[in-house]
Design an enzyme around this catalytic site. Structure first.
Site, PDB file in Angstrom:
ATOM      1  CD  GLU A 139     -38.050  70.062 -57.050  1.00 10.22           C
ATOM      2  OE1 GLU A 139     -36.838  69.357 -56.870  1.00 10.22           O
ATOM      3  OE2 GLU A 139     -38.415  71.176 -56.329  1.00 10.22           O
ATOM      4  CG  PHE A 173     -28.415  63.063 -48.416  1.00 10.20           C
ATOM      5  CD1 PHE A 173     -28.500  64.128 -47.865  1.00 10.20           C
ATOM      6  CD2 PHE A 173     -28.185  63.050 -49.747  1.00 10.20           C
ATOM      7  CE1 PHE A 173     -28.154  65.467 -48.246  1.00 10.20           C
ATOM      8  CE2 PHE A 173     -28.103  64.440 -50.377  1.00 10.20           C
ATOM      9  CZ  PHE A 173     -28.292  65.634 -49.824  1.00 10.20           C
ATOM     10  CD  GLN A 174     -31.052  65.298 -51.803  1.00  9.50           C
ATOM     11  OE1 GLN A 174     -31.186  64.515 -52.996  1.00  9.50           O
ATOM     12  NE2 GLN A 174     -31.461  66.637 -51.908  1.00  9.50           N
ATOM     13  CE  LYS A 210     -27.756  57.771 -59.008  1.00 12.15           C
ATOM     14  NZ  LYS A 210     -26.916  58.669 -58.361  1.00 12.15           N
ATOM     15  CG  MET A 242     -62.218  84.661 -51.725  1.00 12.48           C
ATOM     16  SD  MET A 242     -63.488  85.313 -52.137  1.00 12.48           S
ATOM     17  CE  MET A 242     -63.484  84.579 -53.998  1.00 12.48           C
TER      18      MET A 242
END
Length: 565
Positions: free
Chosen positions: A51, A113-114, A163, A471
């Site tokens: 993602e 959940f999630q 949802k 760097m």
């Protein structure tokens, strides 16, 4: 008419002219993905391997096209994987809409959940964010989000959608996009007029421009201002494609790794005209000594940036495109031959170059980027990761076209460039797109080579392989007694086998006489529609110069580093 929430989301995106979404599916956004399936002839969806890359791709799409990028992710870890990409866009003022799913409204706040409070997490790095709790407000929220992302100083907006909202039946009526307000001409007119008088009466003008000029599509207006003022020009890292880098009066980047000519111009000008730049610490270096002999005019859309990091003599708070256009109307053609010739002398005397290392046939990054510049006529879209290679790209590629540079300037996000390059290529299918990386950054996102292969995106991934975090190692050499703690990465990966495993082409450059043929081969692969990984093996002791130590005067850069002691 009545539509379910997911169809409303897609219809509202279509209202805004969205033709591409980057994202990754999951349980909380299944309804939205079902709608995207139905609308696949109108909106393209580009799935990435992670993602975060999807968010960077939406960012790169936005920077290179001037349109608003859109990224979609599921709840919980899908949403949190967007955070670095959102913060990157926020720091660099990139208009982006992040849409996340969440658990149904009855499960919010129950550690379901999630489930995660993505609005709370992203509050510091978004212009605004929403959690949709009333289905009827969904169309209004999406439209308002696009307006906010593009109004004033641009930036990301997040919309978190439970949802059950995506399944609810909602009344939808198509609307024209809301107009974004960029400036208030009435309040800026007096400020612009005073700025014009200061410019007319100066003797040693110096123009410094940042990413705001590109964001405002003010490149042509700036070019005319430069001509009228007969002034030397420097750019910030974010402003690299705001002005033709091959122009005679362009004297390079300003700041920690900028040119000494630009630093001397800051120290010796009597008027510094700053266009769409926020005076970051990497530009000022030491704010107490910066431009101490000059009056500074700061033209900037965000009033919070005026006087934040350095005091200025005069400011214009508003849209830089409008402000420059009005200045051009008020200013006569001016000449400053003595000053102009003096600055051009500095440009010749302090030309940026790399220190040779050990062998005559050894590859130096400036040679690679200069040859890439020659072969593409300075007209490729260049994205970068973050590190030495990022500075080399800015120093040695002569950008000629606006919206041709995508790099994480404010946040400094390693792993940004490959995702951004995908977005640049999707948005600009007819242009050559090259991501310039170091091997440290490359190992953060090399999984996205699979995305290049899947979508047949002919991006050139050019990696400088030196087996170190260059760097950070450079700082350890200079300021930590050469105690190279954890910066020798030496993972032993064969990049050509890796390219083959991902199903893309591979080119390796190990000697100076291989540079031209290797780059030509990579460009030929890309022109034939094939993504390619270019492995450029360089010495670990190649450094980025000039370099101003933290807190030092910008006019006193380190020009050479003793590699023997």
């Amino acid at each position: 008419m009545q539509l379910n929430g997911s169809d409303v989301i897609v219809e509202c995106l279509l209202e805004q002219g969205v033709d591409t979404i980057f994202g990754y599916p999951g349980g909380a956004v299944l309804n939205i993905y079902d709608a995207l399936y139905k609308y696949s002839d109108k909106i393209r969806h580009v799935i990435t391997a992670h993602e975060q890359a999807a968010c960077h791709a939406a960012d790169g799409y936005s920077r290179s096209t001037g349109r608003t990028g859109v990224v979609l992710a599921t709840s919980g870890p899908g949403a949190t994987n967007l955070v670095t990409g959102i913060a990157t866009a926020y720091m660099d003022s990139v208009p982006l809409i992040a849409i996340t799913g969440n658990v149904t409204r009855n499960l919010l706040g129950l550690d379901s959940f999630q489930e995660v409070d993505i609005c709370g997490i992203t509050m510091p790095v978004t212009k605004h964010n929403y959690i949709v709790k009333d289905p009827a407000k969904l169309p209004e929220i999406i439209r308002e989000a696009f307006r906010i992302a593009n109004e004033g100083r641009k930036g990301p907006v997040l919309i978190d959608i439970p949802k059950d909202i995506t399944a609810a039946m909602i009344e939808y009526e198509k609307q024209e996009p809301l107009k974004s307000e960029y400036h208030d001409p009435d309040t800026t007119e007096a400020e612009i007029a005073e700025a014009a008088e200061l410019i007319k009466n100066c003797e040693r003008p110096f123009i410094y421009a940042g990413g705001g000029v590109v964001a405002a599509d003010a490149v042509d207006e700036m070019k005319e201002l430069v001509r009228k003022c007969n002034a030397p020009v420097a750019l910030s890292l974010m402003g690299q494609c705001a002005y033709d880098n091959s122009a005679e009066n362009y004297i390079g980047m300003l700041g920690m790794h900028g040119t000494k000519a630009a630093a001397k111009a800051v120290s010796n000008c009597d008027l510094m005209i700053v266009l769409g730049s926020r005076f970051s610490d990497r530009v000022l270096c030491n704010p107490n000594t910066f431009a101490k002999n000059a009056h500074i005019i700061h033209i900037e859309i965000d009033p919070a940036e005026i006087g934040k990091n350095i005091s200025v003599y005069h400011h214009v708070t508003g849209d830089v495109k409008h402000a420059i256009a009005r200045l051009n109307e008020l200013l006569p053609d001016m000449q400053h031959p003595e000053w102009y010739n003096e600055v051009m002398g500095w440009k010749r005397d302090y030309e940026v170059h790399m220190q040779p290392i050990e062998r005559e046939d050894e590859v130096l990054p400036d040679q690679v980027i200069a040859e890439l510049d020659r072969l593409t006529d300075g007209k490729a879209i260049i994205s970068t990761e973050v590190g030495q290679h990022q500075m080399w790209a800015a120093q040695y590629y002569n950008f000629k076209c606006p919206r041709s540079f995508a790099s994480s300037g404010g946040l400094g996000t390693m792993g940004y460039g490959l995702g951004a390059a995908m977005g640049c290529k999707v948005g600009n299918p007819d242009r050559t797109v090259v991501n310039i990386a170091g091997d440290g950054s490359f190992f953060m996102n090399c999984n996205e080579l699979s995305s290049l292969a899947k979508h047949k995106l002919p991006v050139i991934e050019l990696v400088f392989e030196n087996d170190v975090l260059g760097m950070v190692r450079q700082w350890q050499r200079l300021f930590y007694g050469k105690r190279f703690s954890q910066t020798n990465i030496e993972r032993g990966t064969d990049f050509m086998k890796l390219a083959e495993a991902f199903g893309i082409e591979g080119v390796r450059i190990t000697k100076k006489d291989e540079i031209t043929d290797g780059l030509k081969k990579a460009l030929e692969y890309a022109a034939a529609g094939r993504p390619v990984l270019v492995d450029v093996v360089i010495n670990k002791d190649v450094n980025v110069l000039p370099m101003v130590p933290a807190g030092a005067d910008v006019s006193q850069p380190i020009m050479e580093i003793d590699l023997e002691n």
